[in-house]
Design a protein around this motif. Structure first.
Motif, PDB file in Angstrom:
ATOM      1  N   GLU A  55       0.893  -1.174   0.000  1.00 26.75           N
ATOM      2  CA  GLU A  55       0.000   0.000   0.000  1.00 26.75           C
ATOM      3  C   GLU A  55       0.922   1.211   0.000  1.00 26.75           C
ATOM      4  N   GLU A  56       0.611   2.179  -0.861  1.00 31.55           N
ATOM      5  CA  GLU A  56       1.484   3.351  -0.990  1.00 31.55           C
ATOM      6  C   GLU A  56       0.680   4.613  -0.700  1.00 31.55           C
ATOM      7  N   PHE A  57       1.224   5.459   0.178  1.00 35.62           N
ATOM      8  CA  PHE A  57       0.549   6.714   0.520  1.00 35.62           C
ATOM      9  C   PHE A  57       1.538   7.858   0.348  1.00 35.62           C
ATOM     10  N   GLY A  58       1.140   8.889  -0.405  1.00 39.20           N
ATOM     11  CA  GLY A  58       2.039  10.022  -0.608  1.00 39.20           C
ATOM     12  C   GLY A  58       1.355  11.315  -0.229  1.00 39.20           C
ATOM     13  N   VAL A  59       2.153  12.272   0.239  1.00 42.53           N
ATOM     14  CA  VAL A  59       1.587  13.577   0.573  1.00 42.53           C
ATOM     15  C   VAL A  59       2.609  14.661   0.216  1.00 42.53           C
ATOM     16  N   GLY A  60       2.113  15.826  -0.201  1.00 38.12           N
ATOM     17  CA  GLY A  60       2.990  16.959  -0.555  1.00 38.12           C
ATOM     18  C   GLY A  60       3.841  16.639  -1.774  1.00 38.12           C
ATOM     19  N   ASN A  61       5.126  17.046  -1.725  1.00 43.10           N
ATOM     20  CA  ASN A  61       6.026  16.891  -2.893  1.00 43.10           C
ATOM     21  C   ASN A  61       6.694  15.512  -2.886  1.00 43.10           C
ATOM     22  N   TRP A  62       5.885  14.487  -2.757  1.00 45.31           N
ATOM     23  CA  TRP A  62       6.446  13.136  -2.583  1.00 45.31           C
ATOM     24  C   TRP A  62       6.975  12.535  -3.872  1.00 45.31           C
ATOM     25  N   GLN A  63       6.659  13.180  -5.022  1.00 48.35           N
ATOM     26  CA  GLN A  63       7.160  12.639  -6.293  1.00 48.35           C
ATOM     27  C   GLN A  63       8.200  13.550  -6.939  1.00 48.35           C
ATOM     28  N   VAL A  64       8.689  14.524  -6.164  1.00 51.25           N
ATOM     29  CA  VAL A  64       9.721  15.423  -6.694  1.00 51.25           C
ATOM     30  C   VAL A  64      11.093  14.848  -6.342  1.00 51.25           C
ATOM     31  N   LYS A  65      11.970  14.792  -7.323  1.00 48.08           N
ATOM     32  CA  LYS A  65      13.300  14.232  -7.062  1.00 48.08           C
ATOM     33  C   LYS A  65      14.180  15.237  -6.328  1.00 48.08           C
ATOM     34  N   PHE A  66      15.038  14.733  -5.454  1.00 45.48           N
ATOM     35  CA  PHE A  66      15.990  15.591  -4.746  1.00 45.48           C
ATOM     36  C   PHE A  66      17.305  14.828  -4.582  1.00 45.48           C
ATOM     37  N   SER A  67      18.321  15.523  -4.087  1.00 45.77           N
ATOM     38  CA  SER A  67      19.651  14.923  -3.951  1.00 45.77           C
ATOM     39  C   SER A  67      19.671  14.043  -2.698  1.00 45.77           C
TER      40      SER A  67
END
Ligand code: GLU
Length: 311
Positions: A55-67
């Protein structure tokens, strides 16, 4: 008989914590010692929870890549552990250091054996092992991470790697110093280039939760259908995260959050609940110990509100 598993409404817990922390002051400061990292927008804030049941739950900028920075040290350690087994402990110890992540101090009295694989010195020794093993270290490491993540969308940031190399005098000193004790086999330039690259990998919270599932789910397999670590090796990697994963604040993280994890100066934190879930939080502003201010706060509230922790 196993006790009934408590049904937890993860989604509403995540949403509630996210909205309450978003309304509070965003304290701390972005890491600026790597020039390229200073450019990141400090308001970014994302979280992804992935459970063992997928089960996957995301909130806010959870799909933005970062370093991901030092979070990569868990991946390099795990791959080296898979390849070399217990031999790696002849070259790196497993004790918390009580010194800053980039410290040179203890190496002199410890004869070039770093205190743990998550300090820069320890991570460099692990990088050296991988450089010796892989035919094309940067390409082969990236392929292994893509297999773990079940995604081909994972890449190095050449800009961040170059930026860090341009100011990485302390890391260069560390690598050369360890080489002087004979605990680096390859040329320091090659080891450092590999180290700067693995730190420059960019991933989102969603990708990090996926890539770290091998530490939470004993049945996890890569795209090639292989297991990453044995149960006993998984236990050991989680144990090192618990004791050494948060620089000089590992005790505080255990005290407040109660899960093994690893942070990076890009503002990411990955935490593992063995056999249950993997959770990643990202917010670039760091507290004075170098850990994401909001990330740590989020995870503390998460384990408090779900009333789940390994302790
Ligand atoms: N590449 C960074 C350094 O060596 C990693 C720092 C971190 O995330 O702890 O300084």
């Amino acid at each position: 008989m196993k006790p009934e598993e408590k049904i937890i409404d993860y989604k509403s817990i995540l949403d509630n914590i996210y909205s309450s922390i978003s309304q509070e002051e965003n304290k701390g400061a972005i890491a600026t010692y790597i020039p390229e990292l200073a450019k990141i927008e400090s308001a970014n804030f994302g979280v992804c929870l992935l459970t063992r049941k997928n089960e996957e739950f995301g909130v806010g900028n959870w799909q933005v890549k970062f370093s991901i920075q030092s979070i990569s040290k868990v991946l390099s350690l795990s791959l080296a552990y898979q390849i070399f087994g217990d031999k790696i402990w002849e070259r790196v110890d497993v004790e918390p250091s009580g010194t800053p992540f980039n410290s040179l101090v203890q190496l002199e009295s410890d004869h070039g054996i770093p205190r743990n694989p998550f300090m820069n010195s320890g991570a460099m020794v692990i990088c050296d092992m991988l450089v010796s093993y892989y035919k094309n270290p940067k390409e082969d490491f990236l392929s292994a991470i893509r297999e773990l993540c079940h995604s081909s969308e994972i890449n190095y940031s050449e800009t961040v790697a170059k930026s860090e190399a341009s100011v990485g005098y302390r890391n260069k000193a560390l690598c050369n110093f360890i080489k002087s004790f004979g605990n680096i086999e390859n040329e320091p330039e090659e080891v450092l280039d590999f180290y700067f690259h693995i730190c420059s990998i960019e991933m989102s919270c969603q990708e990090l939760s996926r890539v770290f599932m091998f530490l939470a789910n004993p049945n996890f397999t890569t795209t090639k259908g292989t297991k990453v670590l044995s149960l006993s090796q998984t236990k050991r990697v989680n144990a090192i995260m618990q004791t050494c994963g948060f620089y000089d604040e590992s005790g505080e993280f255990s005290f407040r959050v109660g899960l093994p994890g690893k942070s990076g100066v890009g503002g990411g934190i990955v935490a593992i609940y063995p056999e249950k879930y993997c959770i990643t939080a990202w917010s670039p502003k760091l507290n004075e110990k170098g850990n994401s201010y909001r990330g740590m706060k989020f995870l503390e509230e998460f384990t408090t509100k779900t009333e789940q922790s390994i302790f």
